[in-house]
Every structure is written in C-alpha cells, then in structure tokens.
Design a protein around this motif. Structure first.
Motif, short mmCIF file in Angstrom:
data_model
loop_
_atom_site.label_atom_id
_atom_site.label_comp_id
_atom_site.label_asym_id
_atom_site.label_seq_id
_atom_site.Cartn_x
_atom_site.Cartn_y
_atom_site.Cartn_z
N ILE A 131 37.63 -20.49 21.44
CA ILE A 131 36.63 -20.45 20.36
C ILE A 131 37.38 -20.41 19.03
CG2 ILE A 131 34.74 -19.14 19.33
CD1 ILE A 131 34.16 -18.01 22.12
N THR A 132 37.07 -21.35 18.14
CA THR A 132 37.76 -21.41 16.85
C THR A 132 36.76 -21.25 15.72
OG1 THR A 132 37.58 -23.82 16.74
CG2 THR A 132 39.58 -22.92 17.74
N THR A 133 37.21 -20.58 14.67
CA THR A 133 36.45 -20.49 13.41
C THR A 133 37.41 -20.80 12.28
OG1 THR A 133 36.90 -18.11 13.22
CG2 THR A 133 34.84 -18.77 14.29
N THR A 134 36.90 -21.48 11.26
CA THR A 134 37.74 -21.87 10.13
C THR A 134 37.07 -21.46 8.82
OG1 THR A 134 38.60 -23.78 11.35
CG2 THR A 134 38.92 -23.78 8.97
N THR A 135 37.84 -20.85 7.93
CA THR A 135 37.33 -20.44 6.63
C THR A 135 38.28 -20.90 5.54
OG1 THR A 135 38.46 -18.28 6.75
CG2 THR A 135 36.20 -18.39 7.57
N THR A 136 37.73 -21.12 4.35
CA THR A 136 38.53 -21.45 3.18
C THR A 136 38.10 -20.54 2.04
OG1 THR A 136 38.83 -23.77 3.80
CG2 THR A 136 39.15 -23.23 1.48
N LYS A 137 39.07 -19.88 1.39
CA LYS A 137 38.73 -19.00 0.28
C LYS A 137 39.78 -19.12 -0.81
CE LYS A 137 41.00 -14.85 2.14
NZ LYS A 137 40.80 -13.43 2.52
N LEU A 138 39.41 -18.66 -1.99
CA LEU A 138 40.31 -18.72 -3.14
C LEU A 138 41.04 -17.41 -3.30
CD1 LEU A 138 41.36 -20.22 -5.65
CD2 LEU A 138 39.38 -19.33 -6.90
#
Length: 231
Positions: free
Chosen positions: A178-185
């Motif tokens: 199970i994969t989750t991907t996030t992008t943040k500053l």
C-alpha cells in the motif's frame, strides 16, 4: 490545474509579502538562485509592489527577460524568444502583484540571470534589473532519502526534494504494498512516498528499492536492506 497554479503562487509568496513595503517604492521578492535538475521543471516564486499613487491598475503587462530576450510574458504583445517558446509561462497573476513563472524542460543553457519588467498603462514601466534570478542547473539527480521501520509490518519512506510542485517526481517501489504519496512545501518542495506491507520470510536480508522518475527523463534510486527485527 489553474486552481493549483493560483494556490501555488499565493502560497509560495505569502511569507514574502510580509517584507514588502506599503506601495511607496518599486520592490520585488525573488530567490537569487534556484538549483534545478536538467530536463525537469522549476517554479520561480515572485511578488512585487509598486508606488500606487492612489490607483490600482487592472491591466498590467509583465514579462521576464534575459538580456534583450523575453522568456515569459502575460501579454501576446511581448513575444517570447524562440528558445523559450512553449516551455515558459507566467503562472502568477500580475494584476495581483504575483509574478511567479514556470519553466519546463530546463536546459543547461537556462542559467539566466532573469529579471522582471512591469508596464502600467498611462503610468510608467519598471525593470527590476538588479533583482535577478539565476538557475543552477545540475545534470545528475541526488538519490532519495529513505527510512524503514520493521515490526509486524514494514513501513518505508522515500523522500525527494524538487522545485516544481505542478509536476512532482514519480516514485515507485521494488516491492508491492500500500503506497501513499504527499507533496508539501518546506524550504523546498518535498515529495514523500510511504510503502506499507506485511513481510514474508523470503523478504528479509534483501534490498528494498525506491525509484524516483523526474519528468520521465531522469531517474534516481535509493535502497535499504530489509532486516528482521530482533526479538
């Protein structure tokens, strides 16, 4: 996508606005140098202010330049030079004093320096020639940063920094799960992929790899050894 670009422009310059003046002088806030991977993209944050003299001008042509060449424009009157045509666009709203622009498919020759010109009809024009942005274009991507936790399940993370949130790198794993991907500053944009799976005996003492794909043109790989937790 337009909502994302507007949000990006506003988010990335919100802290800059605190240092801007009350509209008495020509001011701009841009990073002097940005490091970017060749063939990927870069979003260059920008915010400016100008002596309003009691007027808020609704139409404000603006364009980014490198020497005599125009590299990005919000008005068809200002023709973008052939070298940057189709690769470069202003994503900020000039009329809201947001001058953020994006350059795709970055080349080694895109070093700059770049600077902004604003034209206010029936008022004046101004070039921020002393406030330039340079690109430090590197050709080999840095490997991602990986962490791993092993108990009844394996939880692994793969992190990579970049400068183009509208087109973040793609991360894949050598093991299903199970994969989750996030992008943040943070100081730059950080994309994190987290993989979770229940390990089998055959998985231990083998490398777990993550591969980062930048714009389908360059890749970087990270690896950690999957070691069984001592009991």
């Amino acid at each position: 996508m337009m909502d994302l670009k507007l949000w990006l422009s506003i988010l990335i310059v919100c802290e800059m606005a605190e240092s801007m003046g009350p509209g008495q002088n020509w001011l701009i806030s841009v990073p002097p140098v940005i490091s970017v991977l060749e063939s990927s993209c870069v979003v260059i944050p920008c915010m400016y202010d100008y002596p309003k003299k009691g007027h808020l001008w609704k139409k404000r042509p603006g364009y980014w330049r490198r020497g005599d060449d125009i590299v990005a424009s919000n008005n068809p009157k200002f023709k973008v030079t052939q070298e940057f045509k189709g690769r470069s666009k202003i994503t900020g709203i000039i009329e809201r004093s947001i001058c953020t622009w994006q350059l795709n498919d970055v080349r080694v020759t895109d070093a700059g320096p770049f600077y902004l010109t604003i034209e206010i009809p029936r008022f004046t024009s101004y070039t921020f020639s002393k406030d330039t942005v340079a690109l430090n274009v590197f050709q080999v991507p840095e490997p991602p940063v990986m962490t791993i936790e092993v108990s009844n399940k394996v939880t692994a993370t793969c992190k990579v920094t970049h400068v183009c949130p509208t087109s973040p790198p793609k991360i894949s794993w050598s093991h299903p799960g199970i994969t989750t991907t996030t992008t943040k500053l943070t100081k730059a944009w950080l994309t994190t992929s987290t993989l979770t799976f229940t390990p089998e005996e055959a998985d231990f003492n083998k490398p777990l790899n993550c591969t980062v794909n930048f714009s389908d043109k360059k890749t970087a790989e990270g690896s950690v050894l999957l070691v069984k937790k001592s009991t």
